[in-house]
Design a protein around this motif. Sequence first.
Motif, PDB file in Angstrom:
ATOM      1  N   SER A  70       0.828  -1.206   0.000  1.00 34.52           N
ATOM      2  CA  SER A  70       0.000   0.000   0.000  1.00 34.52           C
ATOM      3  C   SER A  70       0.862   1.255   0.000  1.00 34.52           C
ATOM      4  O   SER A  70       0.576   2.217  -0.712  1.00 34.52           O
ATOM      5  CB  SER A  70      -0.927  -0.010   1.212  1.00 34.52           C
ATOM      6  N   ALA A  71       1.932   1.221   0.823  1.00 34.99           N
ATOM      7  CA  ALA A  71       2.824   2.386   0.863  1.00 34.99           C
ATOM      8  C   ALA A  71       3.513   2.585  -0.476  1.00 34.99           C
ATOM      9  O   ALA A  71       3.670   3.723  -0.950  1.00 34.99           O
ATOM     10  CB  ALA A  71       3.860   2.205   1.968  1.00 34.99           C
ATOM     11  N   ARG A  72       3.931   1.492  -1.117  1.00 35.05           N
ATOM     12  CA  ARG A  72       4.589   1.582  -2.422  1.00 35.05           C
ATOM     13  C   ARG A  72       3.627   2.132  -3.467  1.00 35.05           C
ATOM     14  O   ARG A  72       3.987   2.974  -4.281  1.00 35.05           O
ATOM     15  CB  ARG A  72       5.093   0.203  -2.837  1.00 35.05           C
ATOM     16  N   ARG A  73       2.372   1.666  -3.413  1.00 33.24           N
ATOM     17  CA  ARG A  73       1.364   2.137  -4.368  1.00 33.24           C
ATOM     18  C   ARG A  73       1.096   3.624  -4.152  1.00 33.24           C
ATOM     19  O   ARG A  73       0.996   4.391  -5.111  1.00 33.24           O
ATOM     20  CB  ARG A  73       0.076   1.334  -4.205  1.00 33.24           C
ATOM     21  N   SER A  74       1.000   4.041  -2.876  1.00 29.54           N
ATOM     22  CA  SER A  74       0.757   5.462  -2.583  1.00 29.54           C
ATOM     23  C   SER A  74       1.926   6.306  -3.055  1.00 29.54           C
ATOM     24  O   SER A  74       1.733   7.395  -3.612  1.00 29.54           O
ATOM     25  CB  SER A  74       0.553   5.667  -1.087  1.00 29.54           C
TER      26      SER A  74
END
Length: 167
Positions: A70-74
């Motif tokens: 999720s952090a990578r996608r954000s």
Amino acid sequence: MFLVLALIILVASAIVGVAGVLHNTGSAHALTHGFSVLGYHVSGSSGTLFLYGIVVGAVAALALGLLLTSARRSSRRGRTARHSLKQSRRETAAASRDRDDLIDQRETARAQTAHDNLKQSRRETAAASRERDDLIDQRETARAQTVPARENGPADRDIEPSASGAR
């Protein structure tokens, strides 16, 4: 490369986990004291406890993986948004420069038109002035030619016809 390494480590940890659970079962490996987790009483062998540890660790690893994904996608979305913003600003600056160039061209054309109109007006005024001067010269020449004829002609020519008819 990292994917292959991660798969090898995952398979090795699964083999170690299964071996640990299977070798720690039975009455020889019984827990001496029972314990409770969140109100649930746990008893059994150390193999069962090890299995619970594996499940909790797997759930924690899954949660950590989801969090990092999720952090990578954000961060990817943020990077894309920043890139789009920079591109938009470049396009806006280019459009603004083009607009300024068009405004400068329009103002130059207007100034040139006004200058040309002023020159044309001056030419027309000069031509009208020359025509007026020519007419004045023609009128003066015509008067100059008629004045000597009157001076040389008979004296009653100077008398106006309306005045002679009244007498």
